[in-house]
Structures are given as C-alpha cells and as structure tokens.
Design a protein around this motif. Structure first.
Motif, PDB file in Angstrom:
ATOM      1  N   LYS A  61       0.817  -1.219   0.000  1.00 29.80           N
ATOM      2  CA  LYS A  61       0.000   0.000   0.000  1.00 29.80           C
ATOM      3  C   LYS A  61       0.848   1.264   0.000  1.00 29.80           C
ATOM      4  N   ILE A  62       2.090   1.151  -0.435  1.00 29.97           N
ATOM      5  CA  ILE A  62       2.993   2.304  -0.496  1.00 29.97           C
ATOM      6  C   ILE A  62       2.593   3.201  -1.664  1.00 29.97           C
ATOM      7  N   VAL A  63       2.922   4.482  -1.581  1.00 31.57           N
ATOM      8  CA  VAL A  63       2.514   5.460  -2.584  1.00 31.57           C
ATOM      9  C   VAL A  63       3.753   6.181  -3.108  1.00 31.57           C
ATOM     10  N   MET A  92       6.107  -4.029 -10.404  1.00 28.42           N
ATOM     11  CA  MET A  92       6.736  -4.450  -9.151  1.00 28.42           C
ATOM     12  C   MET A  92       5.744  -4.401  -7.988  1.00 28.42           C
ATOM     13  N   MET A  93       4.839  -3.432  -8.001  1.00 28.46           N
ATOM     14  CA  MET A  93       3.831  -3.355  -6.939  1.00 28.46           C
ATOM     15  C   MET A  93       2.897  -4.559  -6.983  1.00 28.46           C
ATOM     16  N   LEU A  94       2.585  -5.027  -8.170  1.00 21.04           N
ATOM     17  CA  LEU A  94       1.694  -6.179  -8.290  1.00 21.04           C
ATOM     18  C   LEU A  94       2.377  -7.488  -7.911  1.00 21.04           C
ATOM     19  N   ILE A 100      10.439  -3.269  -3.570  1.00 16.99           N
ATOM     20  CA  ILE A 100      10.489  -1.826  -3.812  1.00 16.99           C
ATOM     21  C   ILE A 100      11.020  -1.110  -2.573  1.00 16.99           C
ATOM     22  N   ILE A 101      10.459  -1.439  -1.430  1.00 12.51           N
ATOM     23  CA  ILE A 101      10.886  -0.786  -0.189  1.00 12.51           C
ATOM     24  C   ILE A 101      12.305  -1.196   0.173  1.00 12.51           C
ATOM     25  N   LYS A 102      12.620  -2.475   0.016  1.00 11.98           N
ATOM     26  CA  LYS A 102      13.971  -2.940   0.339  1.00 11.98           C
ATOM     27  C   LYS A 102      15.021  -2.247  -0.519  1.00 11.98           C
ATOM     28  N   LYS A 103      14.734  -2.082  -1.799  1.00 14.64           N
ATOM     29  CA  LYS A 103      15.693  -1.444  -2.702  1.00 14.64           C
ATOM     30  C   LYS A 103      15.875   0.029  -2.357  1.00 14.64           C
ATOM     31  N   ALA A 104      14.786   0.698  -2.003  1.00 15.06           N
ATOM     32  CA  ALA A 104      14.873   2.115  -1.648  1.00 15.06           C
ATOM     33  C   ALA A 104      15.691   2.314  -0.369  1.00 15.06           C
ATOM     34  N   ILE A 105      15.484   1.446   0.604  1.00  9.37           N
ATOM     35  CA  ILE A 105      16.195   1.580   1.875  1.00  9.37           C
ATOM     36  C   ILE A 105      17.652   1.158   1.728  1.00  9.37           C
ATOM     37  N   LYS A 123      12.857  -6.083   8.079  1.00  6.34           N
ATOM     38  CA  LYS A 123      11.892  -7.126   7.722  1.00  6.34           C
ATOM     39  C   LYS A 123      10.690  -6.441   7.084  1.00  6.34           C
ATOM     40  N   VAL A 124      10.345  -6.840   5.859  1.00  8.36           N
ATOM     41  CA  VAL A 124       9.253  -6.204   5.129  1.00  8.36           C
ATOM     42  C   VAL A 124       8.207  -7.254   4.785  1.00  8.36           C
ATOM     43  N   PHE A 125       6.942  -6.918   5.041  1.00  6.52           N
ATOM     44  CA  PHE A 125       5.831  -7.816   4.761  1.00  6.52           C
ATOM     45  C   PHE A 125       4.803  -7.086   3.904  1.00  6.52           C
ATOM     46  N   PRO A 126       4.246  -7.762   2.890  1.00  6.78           N
ATOM     47  CA  PRO A 126       3.326  -7.075   1.975  1.00  6.78           C
ATOM     48  C   PRO A 126       1.958  -6.770   2.572  1.00  6.78           C
TER      49      PRO A 126
END
Length: 142
Positions: A61-63, A92-94, A100-105, A123-126
């Motif tokens: 649900k990231i924007v 990538m969102m689908l 996406i978040i891991k790469k940005a961080i 730790k990232v969970f969808p």
C-alpha cells in the motif's frame, strides 16, 4: 575530553513496527534508514551497528508521487549477454511489493559489510500480518 565510542556489548537494540499504508516511498525509506543505522540514538558510532530492528507491514500500500508509477523502472541483469530486464513500478507493486521498499532503503545505507549487516535487520511484509510478534515490536508513527 574524550570522544565516546559505543561498545558492542553495551548496545540495546529495540524492535519497531511501521505501517506503510499511504506513505510516500522515499520519505518512509529515509526515516527507516535512520532507525536502522542508529542515528536517532545519542550513542551513535559510525563504524558500529547500533541501530534497531524494523518491521514494515502493508508494503503493498505504499505510494509514490508524480508520474513515477509509469516512469520509474527497476533493472535486473541475469549475468548473460543481453540479459537485462526492465520492470515498471506498477509491475513491481503487483508482483514484488516488498522489493520496492527494500531497494529504496538499501540505497540509503552504507555500502560494504556494515551496510549488509544493517540491512539484515529490516523485515518487510506485503500485508498486515507478520511472524515476528514474539519480538514485541513497538509501533512507530512516521
């Protein structure tokens, strides 16, 4: 007066949980990287991992702002000649919202062995559920 340098034995690491619902990708990533690195603590030492563990839920649900849904691309190379793959943000969102978040961080952390050690604490969970309830994470409102 001597400079303070944190010892590995004296560091207390906490667990934090962040809800990524309707959060802007870059702003969330910069705040999370500060907590992972430990720059929010007074005992921050650049060459020692003093950061906390971070759990991010609802990564799907990231924007992003502007036209980045269509114009932002992620690249992957297989290692073979002509093996470059190009994926849009929407794809990538689908299929892989956590990447996406891991790469940005990961891009905001130091490069090298210390950065790899720090990145393992993310730790990232969808979705809303995660399997780290036993760690008793504290919810952060970023």
């Amino acid at each position: 007066m001597k400079s303070f340098s944190a010892k590995i034995t004296s560091i207390k690491k906490n667990w934090y949980c962040i809800d990524a619902t309707n959060k802007i990708l870059g702003r969330l990533a910069s705040q999370v990287s500060i907590f992972l690195r430990g720059k929010n603590k007074p005992e921050f030492t650049p060459h020692i991992d003093v950061g906390d563990y971070i759990i991010i839920i609802n990564a799907s649900k990231i924007v992003v702002t502007g036209n980045k849904e269509k114009n932002k691309f992620y690249y992957h190379h297989s290692g073979y000649v002509g093996g470059i793959k190009k994926y849009t943000f929407k794809y990538m969102m689908l299929h892989h919202p956590t990447r996406i978040i891991k790469k940005a961080i990961k891009g905001m952390l130091p490069k090298g062995s210390l950065g790899q050690k720090i990145f393992k604490k993310l730790k990232v969970f969808p979705f809303n559920q995660h399997n780290l309830i036993s760690q008793k994470p504290v919810f952060l409102n970023i």
